[in-house]
Write a protein that holds these residues in place. Structure first.
Motif, PDB file in Angstrom:
ATOM      1  N   THR A  37       0.823  -1.144   0.350  1.00 24.20           N
ATOM      2  CA  THR A  37       0.051   0.034  -0.440  1.00 24.20           C
ATOM      3  C   THR A  37       0.665   1.192  -0.037  1.00 24.20           C
ATOM      4  O   THR A  37       0.180   2.021  -0.103  1.00 24.20           O
ATOM      5  N   SER A  38       1.989   0.861   0.481  1.00 25.71           N
ATOM      6  CA  SER A  38       2.687   2.075   0.558  1.00 25.71           C
ATOM      7  C   SER A  38       4.286   2.625   0.501  1.00 25.71           C
ATOM      8  O   SER A  38       5.675   2.869   0.241  1.00 25.71           O
ATOM      9  N   GLY A  39       4.849   0.994  -0.156  1.00 30.66           N
ATOM     10  CA  GLY A  39       5.892   0.407  -0.504  1.00 30.66           C
ATOM     11  C   GLY A  39       6.865   0.604   0.449  1.00 30.66           C
ATOM     12  O   GLY A  39       8.174   0.879   0.704  1.00 30.66           O
ATOM     13  N   LEU A  40       6.593   0.265   1.652  1.00 32.15           N
ATOM     14  CA  LEU A  40       7.405   0.837   3.187  1.00 32.15           C
ATOM     15  C   LEU A  40       7.279  -0.721   3.864  1.00 32.15           C
ATOM     16  O   LEU A  40       5.814  -1.290   3.819  1.00 32.15           O
ATOM     17  N   SER A  41       8.359  -1.523   4.532  1.00 36.57           N
ATOM     18  CA  SER A  41       8.651  -2.851   5.033  1.00 36.57           C
ATOM     19  C   SER A  41       7.822  -2.274   6.495  1.00 36.57           C
ATOM     20  O   SER A  41       6.980  -1.209   6.451  1.00 36.57           O
ATOM     21  N   GLU A  42       7.224  -3.637   6.830  1.00 35.12           N
ATOM     22  CA  GLU A  42       6.898  -3.457   8.001  1.00 35.12           C
ATOM     23  C   GLU A  42       7.631  -2.550   9.077  1.00 35.12           C
ATOM     24  O   GLU A  42       7.033  -1.863   9.752  1.00 35.12           O
ATOM     25  N   ARG A  43       8.709  -2.739   9.413  1.00 33.48           N
ATOM     26  CA  ARG A  43       9.479  -2.417   9.964  1.00 33.48           C
ATOM     27  C   ARG A  43       9.392  -0.897   9.843  1.00 33.48           C
ATOM     28  O   ARG A  43       9.718   0.242  10.810  1.00 33.48           O
ATOM     29  N   ALA A  44       9.365   0.156   9.103  1.00 37.55           N
ATOM     30  CA  ALA A  44       9.507   0.717   8.486  1.00 37.55           C
ATOM     31  C   ALA A  44       8.901   1.436   8.188  1.00 37.55           C
ATOM     32  O   ALA A  44       8.627   2.692   8.839  1.00 37.55           O
ATOM     33  N   PHE A  45       7.223   1.191   8.097  1.00 38.68           N
ATOM     34  CA  PHE A  45       5.879   1.261   8.607  1.00 38.68           C
ATOM     35  C   PHE A  45       5.460   1.725  10.242  1.00 38.68           C
ATOM     36  O   PHE A  45       5.365   2.733  10.788  1.00 38.68           O
ATOM     37  N   ARG A  46       6.528   0.625  10.902  1.00 38.64           N
ATOM     38  CA  ARG A  46       6.179   1.126  12.593  1.00 38.64           C
ATOM     39  C   ARG A  46       7.133   2.219  12.803  1.00 38.64           C
ATOM     40  O   ARG A  46       6.847   3.162  13.491  1.00 38.64           O
ATOM     41  N   GLU A  47       8.288   2.239  11.749  1.00 32.90           N
ATOM     42  CA  GLU A  47       9.032   3.289  12.976  1.00 32.90           C
ATOM     43  C   GLU A  47       8.415   4.891  12.424  1.00 32.90           C
ATOM     44  O   GLU A  47       8.279   6.014  13.011  1.00 32.90           O
ATOM     45  N   ALA A  48       7.932   4.761  11.019  1.00 33.46           N
ATOM     46  CA  ALA A  48       7.574   6.541  10.621  1.00 33.46           C
ATOM     47  C   ALA A  48       5.008   6.263  11.668  1.00 33.46           C
ATOM     48  O   ALA A  48       5.950   7.296  11.973  1.00 33.46           O
ATOM     49  N   THR A  49       5.007   5.527  11.952  1.00 37.01           N
ATOM     50  CA  THR A  49       3.981   5.509  12.302  1.00 37.01           C
ATOM     51  C   THR A  49       4.442   5.873  13.865  1.00 37.01           C
ATOM     52  O   THR A  49       3.663   7.252  14.175  1.00 37.01           O
ATOM     53  N   THR A  50       5.134   5.579  14.384  1.00 33.22           N
ATOM     54  CA  THR A  50       5.969   5.403  15.837  1.00 33.22           C
ATOM     55  C   THR A  50       6.076   7.359  15.804  1.00 33.22           C
ATOM     56  O   THR A  50       6.210   7.976  17.312  1.00 33.22           O
ATOM     57  N   SER A  51       6.499   7.322  14.922  1.00 34.28           N
ATOM     58  CA  SER A  51       7.714   9.385  15.503  1.00 34.28           C
ATOM     59  C   SER A  51       6.750   9.845  14.989  1.00 34.28           C
ATOM     60  O   SER A  51       5.996  10.537  15.915  1.00 34.28           O
ATOM     61  N   ILE A  52       5.689   9.490  14.470  1.00 40.03           N
ATOM     62  CA  ILE A  52       4.597  11.209  13.923  1.00 40.03           C
ATOM     63  C   ILE A  52       3.753  10.766  15.037  1.00 40.03           C
ATOM     64  O   ILE A  52       2.979  11.666  16.323  1.00 40.03           O
ATOM     65  N   GLY A  53       2.949   9.651  15.298  1.00 39.26           N
ATOM     66  CA  GLY A  53       2.392   8.810  16.244  1.00 39.26           C
ATOM     67  C   GLY A  53       2.765   9.369  18.142  1.00 39.26           C
ATOM     68  O   GLY A  53       2.510  10.392  18.728  1.00 39.26           O
ATOM     69  N   GLY A  54       3.904   9.779  18.192  1.00 43.90           N
ATOM     70  CA  GLY A  54       4.548   9.275  19.199  1.00 43.90           C
ATOM     71  C   GLY A  54       4.709  11.332  19.547  1.00 43.90           C
ATOM     72  O   GLY A  54       4.363  11.928  20.554  1.00 43.90           O
ATOM     73  N   GLN A  55       4.569  12.169  18.503  1.00 46.01           N
ATOM     74  CA  GLN A  55       4.697  13.617  17.990  1.00 46.01           C
ATOM     75  C   GLN A  55       3.079  14.100  18.750  1.00 46.01           C
ATOM     76  O   GLN A  55       2.656  14.593  19.755  1.00 46.01           O
ATOM     77  N   ASP A  62      -4.021  11.721  23.105  1.00 44.54           N
ATOM     78  CA  ASP A  62      -5.485  11.292  22.746  1.00 44.54           C
ATOM     79  C   ASP A  62      -4.137  10.123  21.717  1.00 44.54           C
ATOM     80  O   ASP A  62      -4.116  10.605  20.612  1.00 44.54           O
ATOM     81  N   VAL A  63      -4.578   9.119  22.321  1.00 39.57           N
ATOM     82  CA  VAL A  63      -3.843   8.115  21.469  1.00 39.57           C
ATOM     83  C   VAL A  63      -4.722   7.598  20.568  1.00 39.57           C
ATOM     84  O   VAL A  63      -4.387   7.372  19.483  1.00 39.57           O
ATOM     85  N   ASP A  64      -6.193   8.306  20.788  1.00 37.78           N
ATOM     86  CA  ASP A  64      -6.630   7.288  19.806  1.00 37.78           C
ATOM     87  C   ASP A  64      -6.406   7.718  18.084  1.00 37.78           C
ATOM     88  O   ASP A  64      -6.474   7.662  16.936  1.00 37.78           O
ATOM     89  N   LEU A  65      -6.186   9.250  18.396  1.00 35.52           N
ATOM     90  CA  LEU A  65      -6.009  10.483  17.269  1.00 35.52           C
ATOM     91  C   LEU A  65      -4.862  10.783  16.566  1.00 35.52           C
ATOM     92  O   LEU A  65      -4.556   9.934  15.636  1.00 35.52           O
TER      93      LEU A  65
END
Length: 196
Positions: A37-55, A62-65
């Motif tokens: 769906t986005s050309g990212l490995s599972e690791r890369a996707f998780r690292e990106a969402t963790t970085s953005i989600g943490g901010q 709001d963890v849901d948001l």
């Protein structure tokens, strides 16, 4: 390479769990198919969402948001990279920088009366609005280019990393047992009495 891929994936899963807690399952669902769906490995996707989600989590509480928007923004980052070049990680880093310059948008959206009164939550909401507005032309671009040579190569690289991590994951328990055995053997040798 497989062992490193597996180890990196384990760390990324831990990051997902640390940032999103009970909502980590939302990231898990999308991470499994991120290569296609986005050309990212599972690791890369998780690292990106963790970085953005943490901010987002720090700014809004709001963890849901944070879970929902980190998925969406990681997909936007992949679209931006497909449209303008560069890597998805570079686009994620640029989106992260956007979170630091949004007071005027928060006032425009009616989230605060003046730029000096903007709360962290208002900043996060304004940033999300700005990113979505300014990336409108690029949204969906990765999917549109997934059949191109560049898109197919990006998907293939991500799938190769996922496969490598899976193979390495099967080997990690064996390596851990071997390392424990070596450590036990070293301890045994260290505790031998001194020769007389």
């Amino acid at each position: 390479f497989a062992m490193k891929s597996a180890s990196d994936l384990q760390q990324a899963v831990g990051g997902t769990e640390a940032v999103f807690g009970e909502l980590a399952g939302r990231i898990d669902e999308v991470a499994d198919s991120a290569a296609r769906t986005s050309g990212l490995s599972e690791r890369a996707f998780r690292e990106a969402t963790t970085s953005i989600g943490g901010q987002l989590k720090r700014m809004t509480g709001d963890v849901d948001l944070a879970a929902d928007q980190s998925i969406r923004l990681t997909e936007v980052a992949a679209d931006l990279a497909a449209t303008y070049g560069g890597t998805t990680k570079e686009a994620v880093d640029a989106l992260g920088a956007a979170f630091r310059a949004v007071n005027a948008k928060a006032v425009e959206l009616g989230l605060a009366r003046t730029e000096t009164e903007v709360s962290e939550n208002a900043k996060a909401q304004a940033t999300l609005a700005l990113i979505m507005e300014q990336s409108a032309d690029a949204q969906g671009q990765f999917a549109r280019e997934s059949d191109s040579a560049a898109g197919a190569m990006q998907i293939a690289r991500a799938e190769m990393e996922n496969a490598s991590a899976e193979i390495g994951g099967a080997l990690l328990p064996l390596v851990a047992d071997l390392a424990t055995g070596v450590a036990d053997l070293a301890t045994w040798f260290a505790n031998l009495p001194e020769p007389i």
